[in-house]
Design a protein around this motif. Structure first.
Motif, PDB file in Angstrom:
ATOM      1  N   VAL A 114      -4.543  10.536  -4.728  1.00 35.86           N
ATOM      2  CA  VAL A 114      -3.953   9.399  -4.014  1.00 35.86           C
ATOM      3  C   VAL A 114      -4.707   9.216  -2.700  1.00 35.86           C
ATOM      4  CG1 VAL A 114      -1.863   8.421  -2.968  1.00 35.86           C
ATOM      5  CG2 VAL A 114      -1.689   9.772  -5.066  1.00 35.86           C
ATOM      6  N   GLN A 115      -5.002  10.315  -2.029  1.00 36.39           N
ATOM      7  CA  GLN A 115      -5.766  10.279  -0.776  1.00 36.39           C
ATOM      8  C   GLN A 115      -7.110   9.596  -0.994  1.00 36.39           C
ATOM      9  OE1 GLN A 115      -7.160  14.112   0.427  1.00 36.39           O
ATOM     10  NE2 GLN A 115      -8.454  13.293   2.031  1.00 36.39           N
ATOM     11  N   ILE A 161       2.554   9.769   5.810  1.00 39.52           N
ATOM     12  CA  ILE A 161       2.711   8.383   6.235  1.00 39.52           C
ATOM     13  C   ILE A 161       2.889   7.427   5.059  1.00 39.52           C
ATOM     14  CG2 ILE A 161       1.580   6.447   7.421  1.00 39.52           C
ATOM     15  CD1 ILE A 161       0.225   8.558   9.217  1.00 39.52           C
ATOM     16  N   TYR A 162       2.158   7.647   3.990  1.00 41.81           N
ATOM     17  CA  TYR A 162       2.114   6.647   2.927  1.00 41.81           C
ATOM     18  C   TYR A 162       3.018   6.908   1.733  1.00 41.81           C
ATOM     19  CZ  TYR A 162      -1.414   3.878   5.141  1.00 41.81           C
ATOM     20  OH  TYR A 162      -2.058   3.055   6.008  1.00 41.81           O
ATOM     21  N   THR A 163       3.379   8.131   1.487  1.00 40.47           N
ATOM     22  CA  THR A 163       4.256   8.373   0.339  1.00 40.47           C
ATOM     23  C   THR A 163       5.693   8.514   0.823  1.00 40.47           C
ATOM     24  OG1 THR A 163       3.852  10.761   0.409  1.00 40.47           O
ATOM     25  CG2 THR A 163       2.447   9.453  -1.040  1.00 40.47           C
ATOM     26  N   ARG A 204       0.847  -1.205   0.000  1.00 37.27           N
ATOM     27  CA  ARG A 204       0.000   0.000   0.000  1.00 37.27           C
ATOM     28  C   ARG A 204       0.880   1.252   0.000  1.00 37.27           C
ATOM     29  NH1 ARG A 204      -5.371   1.361   1.401  1.00 37.27           N
ATOM     30  NH2 ARG A 204      -5.539   3.155   2.790  1.00 37.27           N
ATOM     31  N   HIS A 205       1.935   1.231   0.811  1.00 34.28           N
ATOM     32  CA  HIS A 205       2.880   2.350   0.850  1.00 34.28           C
ATOM     33  C   HIS A 205       3.592   2.490  -0.502  1.00 34.28           C
ATOM     34  CE1 HIS A 205       2.952   3.289   5.263  1.00 34.28           C
ATOM     35  NE2 HIS A 205       2.352   2.118   5.278  1.00 34.28           N
ATOM     36  N   SER A 230       3.467   5.674  -3.058  1.00 36.64           N
ATOM     37  CA  SER A 230       4.706   6.347  -3.463  1.00 36.64           C
ATOM     38  C   SER A 230       4.868   6.368  -4.977  1.00 36.64           C
ATOM     39  CB  SER A 230       5.917   5.662  -2.834  1.00 36.64           C
ATOM     40  OG  SER A 230       5.873   5.801  -1.430  1.00 36.64           O
ATOM     41  N   LEU A 231       4.490   5.272  -5.632  1.00 38.25           N
ATOM     42  CA  LEU A 231       4.613   5.211  -7.085  1.00 38.25           C
ATOM     43  C   LEU A 231       3.578   6.080  -7.791  1.00 38.25           C
ATOM     44  CD1 LEU A 231       5.362   1.413  -7.561  1.00 38.25           C
ATOM     45  CD2 LEU A 231       6.972   3.325  -7.728  1.00 38.25           C
TER      46      LEU A 231
END
Length: 99
Positions: free
Chosen positions: A63-64, A78-80, A47-48, A52-53
């Protein structure tokens, strides 16, 4: 609202949804056969990686929405993560300034 059903991401060709334990078993089988230096990540780690990609190509708010986060700050903080591609893009942008 999340654009992807967060709890039912993995499914069969017939549309039957799988529990998260199934992809974890797939990963375990891969790691058991893989070289010892292969970095082990958990299913959630993908998921991360996905976030990021996506980040360099679409707006952070998109993305959110895909990830179903309440705030764009959560997605970005947190995720990217910084990728080699994004580092190159930043370097090229700075070089293009001709300062």
């Amino acid at each position: 609202m999340c654009l992807i059903l967060k709890h039912f991401f993995f499914h069969t060709y017939t549309g039957k949804y799988l529990s998260l334990s199934k992809p974890m078993k797939w990963l375990e089988a891969i790691y058991n056969k893989a070289p010892k230096d292969l970095k082990h990540i958990i299913v959630h780690g993908f998921r991360h990686t996905f976030a990021s990609l996506l980040n360099p190509y679409i707006k952070p708010s998109d993305v959110q929405a895909i990830l179903g986060h309440e705030t764009v700050e959560m997605t970005l903080n947190i995720y990217t993560h910084v990728t080699n591609q994004s580092k190159k893009k930043v370097a090229q942008s700075i070089n293009d300034l001709n300062i």
